[in-house]
Motif scaffolding. Structure first.
Motif, mmCIF file in Angstrom:
data_model
loop_
_atom_site.group_PDB
_atom_site.id
_atom_site.type_symbol
_atom_site.label_atom_id
_atom_site.label_comp_id
_atom_site.label_asym_id
_atom_site.label_seq_id
_atom_site.Cartn_x
_atom_site.Cartn_y
_atom_site.Cartn_z
ATOM 1 N N ILE A 161 4.549 -0.208 2.469
ATOM 2 C CA ILE A 161 4.466 -1.639 1.737
ATOM 3 C C ILE A 161 4.522 -2.677 2.958
ATOM 4 N N SER A 193 -0.241 -2.253 -1.453
ATOM 5 C CA SER A 193 0.086 -3.114 -0.349
ATOM 6 C C SER A 193 -1.026 -3.871 0.428
ATOM 7 N N PRO A 194 -0.722 -5.093 0.822
ATOM 8 C CA PRO A 194 0.583 -5.806 1.200
ATOM 9 C C PRO A 194 0.991 -6.673 -0.188
#
Length: 306
Positions: A161, A193-194
């Motif tokens: 992440i 993610s992100p």
């Protein structure tokens, strides 16, 4: 108890902590019309239907960066939409699902799993890292099979992440600054993610570490599979009731269909009798939100203790 200055909104689609009441904010009141993106225009009926078929509400959704922002802080691109539409359709037809799927996608853990988190926030780096450290501590203190590690700024390891800082602009009406943006759902057993957070609001001089840690813990919750506890009625935490352009009437702010991946976790209260201090409500006051007893029950239900 809520004040106009301190209310935020956030959202994301995945497993419902049904009824645990808290939420983080991803929008902040601001009367300026600056920063409005040209592509944040009213959606067509086809676009609204596509979002609805993916298990989300088209209310307040808008175009952004080639995709859509839904439920306040969830970014969905075309692939995300197609994936979620298939999940909803499979659920309706009772088709078999993968082991990572429980009316939603979650992170595959097995015996144990460590998720690596990296912060890249420019001038807000220290502010973000300090708050992320506190958010990670809250999860790791639960002694789960799923753990988190904050990577050094210069680490060469691949992060699961990434937390970025950015100017996320404003909502289409130009009145609210977007505070945060998640990246869809876990896929193939991996977290989304992100996570993007506003460096306009959370700048280098921001000093409420516990509040920002609560926002980050909330967004991590989305990334690993948690949906807002009050997904069925955002009026529970946001105190809103707006005109639903899709259905053509005033209605509750329902973030999406229950068949889209929102399941009640046994042992936690329903929204109408919920816990107003939970970390996964759609809106919260501008204060610290550590995990409540109900939150811990819900988290441990998805990610058991070692």
């Amino acid at each position: 108890m809520k004040t106009q200055f301190s209310k935020w909104k956030v959202s994301y689609m995945l497993i419902l902590l049904a009824g645990i009441a808290i939420a983080i904010s991803c929008k902040k009141n601001n009367n300026s019309n600056e920063g409005q993106n040209q592509d944040q225009t009213q959606l067509t009926k086809d676009e609204e239907m596509a979002i609805l078929k993916a298990g989300f509400s088209p209310d307040d959704a808008f175009r952004k960066d080639g995709g859509y922002m839904v439920e306040g802080d969830i970014f969905l691109d075309a692939n995300n939409l197609a994936t979620q539409q298939k999940i909803v359709e499979d659920l309706k037809q009772n088709k078999p699902t993968t082991e990572q799927y429980r009316s939603t996608n979650i992170v595959a853990v097995g015996v144990s799993k460590e998720l690596k988190i990296k912060v890249d926030a420019g001038t807000s780096e220290k502010v973000f890292r300090d708050a992320t450290s506190e958010a990670i501590k809250r999860y790791n203190d639960l002694n789960l099979k799923l753990t988190f590690k904050l990577l050094d700024a210069n680490a060469v390891e691949t992060a699961d992440i990434v937390i970025n800082g950015a100017d996320l602009g404003k909502t289409p009406d130009g009145k609210k600054t977007i505070l945060g943006q998640s990246a869809g759902f876990p896929a193939n057993g991996n977290p989304a993610s992100p996570i993007k957070l506003s460096t306009v609001v959370y700048g280098p001089n921001y000093n409420n570490n516990n509040l920002l840690a609560s926002v980050i813990a909330h967004e991590i919750g989305h990334a690993i599979g948690f949906r807002h506890t009050d997904y069925a009625d955002r009026n529970y935490s946001c105190d809103i009731k707006t005109y639903n352009s899709f259905f053509g009437k005033y209605s509750k702010q329902n973030e999406g269909q229950g068949t889209g991946g929102a399941i009640h976790i046994p042992g936690t209260p329903q929204a109408e009798n919920g816990d107003p201090n939970s970390w996964m409500l759609a809106c919260i006051e501008g204060d610290n939100r550590p995990f409540t007893a109900n939150d811990k029950v819900a988290i441990k239900a998805l990610y058991p203790v070692k």
